[in-house]
Design an enzyme around this catalytic site. Sequence first.
Site, PDB file in Angstrom:
ATOM      1  N   ARG A  85      75.842  91.873  62.074  1.00 25.80           N
ATOM      2  CA  ARG A  85      76.781  91.343  61.082  1.00 25.80           C
ATOM      3  C   ARG A  85      77.515  92.448  60.322  1.00 25.80           C
ATOM      4  O   ARG A  85      78.572  92.204  59.747  1.00 25.80           O
ATOM      5  CB  ARG A  85      76.038  90.421  60.113  1.00 25.80           C
ATOM      6  CG  ARG A  85      75.756  89.051  60.703  1.00 25.80           C
ATOM      7  CD  ARG A  85      74.751  88.266  59.873  1.00 25.80           C
ATOM      8  NE  ARG A  85      75.165  88.084  58.492  1.00 25.80           N
ATOM      9  CZ  ARG A  85      75.983  87.137  58.046  1.00 25.80           C
ATOM     10  NH1 ARG A  85      76.514  86.279  58.904  1.00 25.80           N
ATOM     11  NH2 ARG A  85      76.273  87.026  56.766  1.00 25.80           N
ATOM     12  N   ALA A  90      75.936  91.492  52.082  1.00 26.47           N
ATOM     13  CA  ALA A  90      77.401  91.453  52.026  1.00 26.47           C
ATOM     14  C   ALA A  90      78.105  90.806  53.206  1.00 26.47           C
ATOM     15  O   ALA A  90      79.239  90.352  53.049  1.00 26.47           O
ATOM     16  CB  ALA A  90      77.932  92.881  51.853  1.00 26.47           C
ATOM     17  N   ALA A  91      77.526  90.798  54.401  1.00 25.13           N
ATOM     18  CA  ALA A  91      78.256  90.302  55.570  1.00 25.13           C
ATOM     19  C   ALA A  91      78.574  88.812  55.401  1.00 25.13           C
ATOM     20  O   ALA A  91      77.770  88.077  54.826  1.00 25.13           O
ATOM     21  CB  ALA A  91      77.432  90.546  56.837  1.00 25.13           C
ATOM     22  N   ASP A 104      74.100  95.042  54.541  1.00 26.56           N
ATOM     23  CA  ASP A 104      73.523  93.849  55.153  1.00 26.56           C
ATOM     24  C   ASP A 104      72.379  94.260  56.055  1.00 26.56           C
ATOM     25  O   ASP A 104      72.467  95.286  56.760  1.00 26.56           O
ATOM     26  CB  ASP A 104      74.558  93.057  55.947  1.00 26.56           C
ATOM     27  CG  ASP A 104      74.156  91.595  56.075  1.00 26.56           C
ATOM     28  OD1 ASP A 104      74.530  90.799  55.186  1.00 26.56           O
ATOM     29  OD2 ASP A 104      73.436  91.248  57.031  1.00 26.56           O
ATOM     30  N   GLY A 134      81.664  89.870  54.525  1.00 31.52           N
ATOM     31  CA  GLY A 134      82.498  90.768  53.744  1.00 31.52           C
ATOM     32  C   GLY A 134      83.475  90.125  52.780  1.00 31.52           C
ATOM     33  O   GLY A 134      84.232  90.835  52.122  1.00 31.52           O
ATOM     34  N   ASP A 150      74.346  87.808  46.981  1.00 34.58           N
ATOM     35  CA  ASP A 150      74.706  86.525  47.585  1.00 34.58           C
ATOM     36  C   ASP A 150      73.579  86.222  48.566  1.00 34.58           C
ATOM     37  O   ASP A 150      73.664  86.526  49.746  1.00 34.58           O
ATOM     38  CB  ASP A 150      76.061  86.615  48.274  1.00 34.58           C
ATOM     39  CG  ASP A 150      76.558  85.270  48.746  1.00 34.58           C
ATOM     40  OD1 ASP A 150      76.306  84.267  48.060  1.00 34.58           O
ATOM     41  OD2 ASP A 150      77.192  85.215  49.816  1.00 34.58           O
ATOM     42  N   CYS A 155      74.412  79.356  48.272  1.00 34.68           N
ATOM     43  CA  CYS A 155      75.213  78.191  48.637  1.00 34.68           C
ATOM     44  C   CYS A 155      74.270  77.046  48.995  1.00 34.68           C
ATOM     45  O   CYS A 155      74.402  76.415  50.032  1.00 34.68           O
ATOM     46  CB  CYS A 155      76.173  78.512  49.779  1.00 34.68           C
ATOM     47  SG  CYS A 155      75.381  79.149  51.273  1.00 34.68           S
TER      48      CYS A 155
END
Length: 506
Positions: free
Chosen positions: A140, A112-113, A135, A115, A180, A233
Site C-alpha cells: 500500500r 497513511a495509505a 503505512d 494517501g 486514521d 470509519c
Amino acid sequence: MAVQLPRSFSERMRDLLGREYEAFAETYGEIPHTGVRVNTLKIPVEGLQRLAPFRMEPIPWCPTGFYTAEGARPGKHPYYHAGLYYIQEPSAMAPVELLGVMPGDRVLDLCAAPGGKSTQIAAKLQGRGMLVSNDLNAERTKALAKNLELCGARNAVVLNESPERIAAAFPGFFDRILIDAPCSGEGMFRKDEDMVRQWDESTPAKYAGMQRDILQAAARALKPGGTLVYSTCTFSPEENEGSIAEFLAGHSQFSVVPAGGTGFFSPGFPPLPGTARLWPHKVKGEGHFIAVLRREDAEGADTMAGTPPDGPSLPAAPRRENSGRTVVSRKDKAQEGRSGGRASGRNGSRGRNAAVLSEDGMMAAYAEFAAEQLGWQPEGFPILFGEHLYMSPLPREALDGLKTVRPGWYMGQVRNNGRFIPGHPLATALTPQESRRSLSLAGEGAEAVSYLKGETLSIPADRLRLAPGAAPKGYVLVCIDEYSVGWGKWQDGMLKNEYPAGWRWT
C-alpha cells in the site's frame, strides 16, 4: 440495490440509535456521496472553481472540499493528472481539518495509505515543516508515495514501519499526529460491500486491540503541547469511545479537545461527548468517528521514554562530508524512482554506477543539471539511494535503521555516463517559473491527452517558454493550463515524451 446488512450489525445499530435507526437504515438504499479536495499546493480554491469542467458544491467541514455530481468522473480529466485535486470521500476530509496543521509543523500520518489525508496535510504545510507518512503494509505504500508525488509534495518522507519503531526513532518529536486507525469499516458498508462480507461480530474487538497499540506508540512520538487526532470509519463504540477512554485512563497528560464546534458533527457517546461522529443520515457523507487529543505535560515533568521535550536532536543543516553534502549510499536498496509509480525499495546493489561514479561525481552531475534546467538549487538534505537522489526534510541520521520507501522529494537518477535524468516527482512539484524551459498544453485540447498517453508531440520552438539565455533543446517542464504534469525532451521541433508508463492515460 440496497446493501444487505448483517443481522447482528443491524440489531446493534438499532440499540445504539433508538428512534434514529430507521433514518440510518434508509441511507443504505442511497447512492454514496462523492467529492474532490482542491490541492492548494498547486492551485487556489477559486482557481479550480474557475477551471473545473464539473459542478462543485462546498463540503461544510472542509474549506477545500467539494461534492461532485453523480457521473462527473473527475478522474478522467487532464486536471486530475496535473494533481489539481484529490478524489476523496467527503467525511474522510474531516479528521485533517480538526488536526489544525500549520505551515512549519512536524506532522506524522501514522496509518497513511493510500494517501488522501497525507496529501491534505501536505497542502496545509505549503512546503514548510515536514510530513512523515507511514503505512505498515508495504504494498500500500506504493499508492501512498504516488499520491504524494502527484500532489507535488516536496517535504514528505514515506516509511513502511511499525508505529513502535517510529516512536523509538522520534520520541517527543512531532507537533501533530494523525491516526486514521485500521478498523472494522462499518461506516463504509454503503460504499464497499466487500467490507460487509468481511465483517462478523468479532471484528470490532479484533481491531480495538490493534488501535490500543497504535495509540500507545503515537503518544510517545508526540511532543508536549502537541495534538493527536484519532479517527475511524466505523460505528462500534469499542473501537471509538472505548479505545480513547482506555487510552486516556493510562495517559493523564492527554485530554479531549471538543470537536463538535463545526455544527455538522454529532457528539460522541458517553463518557466522551467531546468526540465527534459523522452519521450518514445526518450529513452528506459516510460514517466516521473523530477524537482530538492534546498532550499537556506538566512543566518539568519527565516525558515518555525519558526523552527531552523537544525530541531527538537534529542538525539544522546538512553535515559536511566529502563535497560538503550529506549523502547516504545504501547498497541493499536502490529506488526505482524515475517512474514515480514504483514506490518501494528493492533488494540489489548500486549497479554499474558504483564502479564508475563516486558520490561526489553523482552530486556534481545533479548540480550541473539543476543549474542548467532549474537555475536554482532545491533545499533539503541530499540523500542518495544507490544512483537515485532525493532531497529530504530530515538528515540521514534520522532515517537510519528505518524501512524508508521515499526519504523525500525525488530528484532523479545519475546514469553511469555522468548524465542526470530528472525524476517525474521533480516535475510534478515544480511551477513553470521554476524551470528554464516549459510548455503549457490546453486542458481541454487534444494535445494534453496525447501527452498523457505517452505520445510524441510536434511542438515548434516558439511555443516553448524559455528563461533568458536558455536554448530550446533539452528537458522541458510540460504543464496543463500552466500546472506541471511531467517532463518532455525537445529537439528539432519534436517533444519526446517522458511521461512514465505507469502513470499514463488509459
